[in-house]
Design a protein around this motif. Structure first.
Motif, PDB file in Angstrom:
ATOM      1  N   MET A   1      42.791  33.391  37.462  1.00 14.43           N
ATOM      2  CA  MET A   1      42.397  34.223  36.351  1.00 14.43           C
ATOM      3  C   MET A   1      42.857  33.605  35.054  1.00 14.43           C
ATOM      4  O   MET A   1      43.920  33.029  35.005  1.00 14.43           O
ATOM      5  N   GLY A   2      42.020  33.735  34.047  1.00 16.05           N
ATOM      6  CA  GLY A   2      42.302  33.081  32.778  1.00 16.05           C
ATOM      7  C   GLY A   2      43.488  33.649  32.039  1.00 16.05           C
ATOM      8  O   GLY A   2      44.425  32.951  31.736  1.00 16.05           O
ATOM      9  N   SER A   3      43.521  34.951  31.785  1.00 19.82           N
ATOM     10  CA  SER A   3      44.614  35.523  31.003  1.00 19.82           C
ATOM     11  C   SER A   3      45.135  36.776  31.684  1.00 19.82           C
ATOM     12  O   SER A   3      44.412  37.750  31.833  1.00 19.82           O
ATOM     13  N   GLY A   4      46.363  36.742  32.119  1.00 19.60           N
ATOM     14  CA  GLY A   4      46.970  37.902  32.760  1.00 19.60           C
ATOM     15  C   GLY A   4      46.292  38.251  34.066  1.00 19.60           C
ATOM     16  O   GLY A   4      45.906  37.391  34.843  1.00 19.60           O
ATOM     17  N   SER A   5      46.135  39.556  34.286  1.00 19.66           N
ATOM     18  CA  SER A   5      45.544  39.992  35.558  1.00 19.66           C
ATOM     19  C   SER A   5      44.087  40.397  35.416  1.00 19.66           C
ATOM     20  O   SER A   5      43.436  40.703  36.408  1.00 19.66           O
ATOM     21  N   SER A   6      43.557  40.405  34.220  1.00 18.00           N
ATOM     22  CA  SER A   6      42.173  40.810  33.985  1.00 18.00           C
ATOM     23  C   SER A   6      41.227  39.632  34.234  1.00 18.00           C
ATOM     24  O   SER A   6      41.498  38.513  33.797  1.00 18.00           O
ATOM     25  N   PRO A   7      40.128  39.884  34.951  1.00 13.45           N
ATOM     26  CA  PRO A   7      39.170  38.785  35.182  1.00 13.45           C
ATOM     27  C   PRO A   7      38.479  38.383  33.879  1.00 13.45           C
ATOM     28  O   PRO A   7      38.364  39.181  32.948  1.00 13.45           O
ATOM     29  N   CYS A   8      38.027  37.146  33.810  1.00 12.46           N
ATOM     30  CA  CYS A   8      37.317  36.670  32.617  1.00 12.46           C
ATOM     31  C   CYS A   8      36.006  37.431  32.456  1.00 12.46           C
ATOM     32  O   CYS A   8      35.554  38.128  33.368  1.00 12.46           O
ATOM     33  N   ALA A   9      35.400  37.301  31.293  1.00  9.43           N
ATOM     34  CA  ALA A   9      34.154  38.020  30.996  1.00  9.43           C
ATOM     35  C   ALA A   9      33.051  37.645  31.983  1.00  9.43           C
ATOM     36  O   ALA A   9      32.240  38.490  32.369  1.00  9.43           O
ATOM     37  N   SER A  10      33.026  36.397  32.407  1.00 11.98           N
ATOM     38  CA  SER A  10      32.009  35.940  33.345  1.00 11.98           C
ATOM     39  C   SER A  10      32.146  36.635  34.692  1.00 11.98           C
ATOM     40  O   SER A  10      31.181  37.192  35.219  1.00 11.98           O
ATOM     41  N   CYS A  11      33.344  36.582  35.244  1.00 14.48           N
ATOM     42  CA  CYS A  11      33.568  37.193  36.559  1.00 14.48           C
ATOM     43  C   CYS A  11      33.389  38.698  36.509  1.00 14.48           C
ATOM     44  O   CYS A  11      32.901  39.311  37.458  1.00 14.48           O
ATOM     45  N   LYS A  12      33.767  39.306  35.389  1.00 12.99           N
ATOM     46  CA  LYS A  12      33.587  40.745  35.224  1.00 12.99           C
ATOM     47  C   LYS A  12      32.099  41.091  35.222  1.00 12.99           C
ATOM     48  O   LYS A  12      31.662  42.019  35.903  1.00 12.99           O
ATOM     49  N   LEU A  13      31.302  40.325  34.465  1.00 14.08           N
ATOM     50  CA  LEU A  13      29.861  40.588  34.391  1.00 14.08           C
ATOM     51  C   LEU A  13      29.171  40.310  35.730  1.00 14.08           C
ATOM     52  O   LEU A  13      28.288  41.063  36.149  1.00 14.08           O
ATOM     53  N   LEU A  14      29.578  39.240  36.379  1.00 10.98           N
ATOM     54  CA  LEU A  14      28.962  38.860  37.650  1.00 10.98           C
ATOM     55  C   LEU A  14      29.560  39.614  38.834  1.00 10.98           C
ATOM     56  O   LEU A  14      29.131  39.423  39.979  1.00 10.98           O
ATOM     57  N   ARG A  15      30.567  40.433  38.564  1.00 11.44           N
ATOM     58  CA  ARG A  15      31.233  41.269  39.566  1.00 11.44           C
ATOM     59  C   ARG A  15      31.754  40.440  40.737  1.00 11.44           C
ATOM     60  O   ARG A  15      31.437  40.696  41.894  1.00 11.44           O
ATOM     61  N   ARG A  16      32.529  39.460  40.366  1.00 12.84           N
ATOM     62  CA  ARG A  16      33.152  38.643  41.407  1.00 12.84           C
ATOM     63  C   ARG A  16      34.630  38.466  41.079  1.00 12.84           C
ATOM     64  O   ARG A  16      35.076  38.696  39.954  1.00 12.84           O
ATOM     65  N   ARG A  17      35.367  38.040  42.071  1.00 14.38           N
ATOM     66  CA  ARG A  17      36.802  37.826  41.904  1.00 14.38           C
ATOM     67  C   ARG A  17      37.012  36.577  41.039  1.00 14.38           C
ATOM     68  O   ARG A  17      36.398  35.550  41.270  1.00 14.38           O
ATOM     69  N   CYS A  18      37.893  36.652  40.075  1.00 14.37           N
ATOM     70  CA  CYS A  18      38.156  35.540  39.170  1.00 14.37           C
ATOM     71  C   CYS A  18      39.278  34.683  39.749  1.00 14.37           C
ATOM     72  O   CYS A  18      40.436  35.109  39.808  1.00 14.37           O
ATOM     73  N   ALA A  19      38.948  33.475  40.171  1.00 10.22           N
ATOM     74  CA  ALA A  19      39.919  32.564  40.764  1.00 10.22           C
ATOM     75  C   ALA A  19      40.789  31.928  39.687  1.00 10.22           C
ATOM     76  O   ALA A  19      40.438  31.927  38.502  1.00 10.22           O
ATOM     77  N   LYS A  20      41.922  31.377  40.101  1.00  9.52           N
ATOM     78  CA  LYS A  20      42.829  30.727  39.149  1.00  9.52           C
ATOM     79  C   LYS A  20      42.161  29.553  38.451  1.00  9.52           C
ATOM     80  O   LYS A  20      42.433  29.273  37.296  1.00  9.52           O
ATOM     81  N   ASP A  21      41.279  28.864  39.160  1.00  9.83           N
ATOM     82  CA  ASP A  21      40.604  27.685  38.588  1.00  9.83           C
ATOM     83  C   ASP A  21      39.188  27.999  38.084  1.00  9.83           C
ATOM     84  O   ASP A  21      38.334  27.116  38.008  1.00  9.83           O
ATOM     85  N   CYS A  22      38.949  29.239  37.724  1.00 11.80           N
ATOM     86  CA  CYS A  22      37.628  29.654  37.234  1.00 11.80           C
ATOM     87  C   CYS A  22      37.242  28.807  36.018  1.00 11.80           C
ATOM     88  O   CYS A  22      37.984  28.729  35.039  1.00 11.80           O
ATOM     89  N   ILE A  23      36.082  28.192  36.088  1.00 11.27           N
ATOM     90  CA  ILE A  23      35.622  27.300  35.006  1.00 11.27           C
ATOM     91  C   ILE A  23      35.317  28.067  33.722  1.00 11.27           C
ATOM     92  O   ILE A  23      35.403  27.518  32.628  1.00 11.27           O
ATOM     93  N   PHE A  24      35.005  29.356  33.862  1.00  8.90           N
ATOM     94  CA  PHE A  24      34.642  30.158  32.693  1.00  8.90           C
ATOM     95  C   PHE A  24      35.846  30.775  31.980  1.00  8.90           C
ATOM     96  O   PHE A  24      35.780  31.044  30.775  1.00  8.90           O
ATOM     97  N   ALA A  25      36.933  31.021  32.695  1.00 10.73           N
ATOM     98  CA  ALA A  25      38.080  31.782  32.170  1.00 10.73           C
ATOM     99  C   ALA A  25      38.613  31.265  30.825  1.00 10.73           C
ATOM    100  O   ALA A  25      38.857  32.078  29.917  1.00 10.73           O
ATOM    101  N   PRO A  26      38.776  29.952  30.630  1.00 16.79           N
ATOM    102  CA  PRO A  26      39.328  29.511  29.338  1.00 16.79           C
ATOM    103  C   PRO A  26      38.392  29.738  28.142  1.00 16.79           C
ATOM    104  O   PRO A  26      38.838  29.768  27.000  1.00 16.79           O
ATOM    105  N   TYR A  27      37.116  29.909  28.400  1.00 14.90           N
ATOM    106  CA  TYR A  27      36.133  29.945  27.314  1.00 14.90           C
ATOM    107  C   TYR A  27      35.495  31.314  27.113  1.00 14.90           C
ATOM    108  O   TYR A  27      34.904  31.564  26.065  1.00 14.90           O
ATOM    109  N   PHE A  28      35.575  32.170  28.114  1.00 13.90           N
ATOM    110  CA  PHE A  28      34.986  33.506  28.039  1.00 13.90           C
ATOM    111  C   PHE A  28      36.049  34.543  28.390  1.00 13.90           C
ATOM    112  O   PHE A  28      36.093  35.049  29.506  1.00 13.90           O
ATOM    113  N   PRO A  29      36.911  34.879  27.421  1.00 12.51           N
ATOM    114  CA  PRO A  29      38.007  35.818  27.688  1.00 12.51           C
ATOM    115  C   PRO A  29      37.483  37.228  27.967  1.00 12.51           C
ATOM    116  O   PRO A  29      36.377  37.588  27.540  1.00 12.51           O
ATOM    117  N   PRO A  30      38.281  38.027  28.669  1.00 10.39           N
ATOM    118  CA  PRO A  30      37.827  39.377  29.038  1.00 10.39           C
ATOM    119  C   PRO A  30      37.612  40.296  27.834  1.00 10.39           C
ATOM    120  O   PRO A  30      36.840  41.258  27.929  1.00 10.39           O
TER     121      PRO A  30
END
Length: 174
Positions: A1-30
Motif C-alpha cells: 500500500m502506498g500510504s498508511g493502511s488506505s489503498p491507493c485511488a487505483s485499487c480503491k476504484l478497481l476494488r482490489r487489494r493494494c499490494a506493497k509494490d502497487c505501481i499506482f500507489a506512489p502516483y495516485f494517492p487515496p
C-alpha cells in the motif's frame, strides 16, 4: 500500500487489494480519487500500468502528470485533446502578432503625420502607409473561438463544453 493502511485511488476504484509494490500507489494517492478515475476512463488501468512499468522510476511521476493532463483535455475535447488547446493558443499568438503589427503601423503613421511637411511624394507615401494600416485592421478577426477556450483550458471546471473542430477553422492558418 502506498500510504498508511488506505489503498491507493487505483485499487480503491478497481476494488482490489493494494499490494506493497502497487505501481499506482506512489502516483495516485487515496485522497485524490478523481485523478486516477479520469486517467482510467480515458486510457484504461491496464494500459497505464504497462506504460508505467516500461518507464524508469524517475520518469514515472512526469508521465502520470502528462497522462492526467491529456485525460482532462480528452474529456473536454474527445477529438483533439491537448492539440485543441495548442491550436487555440497558436491562433491567439497569431492574433496578438497581428494586433502588434497594427499598433506599430499606427505609431508609424502618427509619427509620419507629425513630421514637417516634405515634398508631395512623401505625403503621398504617408497616405499609402495609413491605408495599409486600415487594410490590416479590416483583415483581423479576433472572435474565431469566442468564449469557449478559457473554460477549455481550465481543467478544474466540471463544465463539459467541447470545441468543435478547432483545427479545421480556416482562419487559424491564414
Amino acid at each position: 500500500m502506498g500510504s498508511g493502511s488506505s489503498p491507493c485511488a487505483s485499487c480503491k476504484l478497481l476494488r482490489r487489494r493494494c499490494a506493497k509494490d502497487c505501481i499506482f500507489a506512489p502516483y495516485f494517492p487515496p485522497d485524490d480519487p478523481h485523478k486516477f478515475a479520469i486517467v482510467h476512463k480515458v486510457f484504461g488501468a491496464s494500459n497505464v500500468s504497462k506504460m508505467l512499468q516500461e518507464l524508469p522510476v524517475h520518469q514515472r511521476a512526469d508521465a502520470v502528470s502528462s497522462l492526467v493532463y491529456e485525460a482532462n483535455a480528452r474529456m473536454r475535447d474527445p477529438v483533439y485533446g491537448c492539440v485543441g488547446a495548442i491550436s487555440y493558443l497558436q491562433n491567439q499568438v497569431s492574433q496578438l502578432q497581428m494586433q502588434l503589427a497594427v499598433a506599430q503601423a499606427e505609431i508609424l503613421c502618427i509619427q509620419m503625420q507629425q513630421e514637417p511637411e516634405l515634398p508631395t511624394t512623401h505625403h503621398h507615401q504617408t497616405m499609402v502607409d495609413c491605408d495599409a494600416k486600415s487594410l490590416l485592421l479590416s483583415g483581423s478577426n479576433t472572435s474565431d473561438f469566442g468564449d469557449q477556450m478559457p473554460q477549455f483550458l481550465s481543467y478544474t471546471s466540471t463544465n463539459n463544453n467541447v470545441i468543435q473542430d478547432p483545427l479545421k477553422r480556416e482562419s487559424l492558418w491564414t
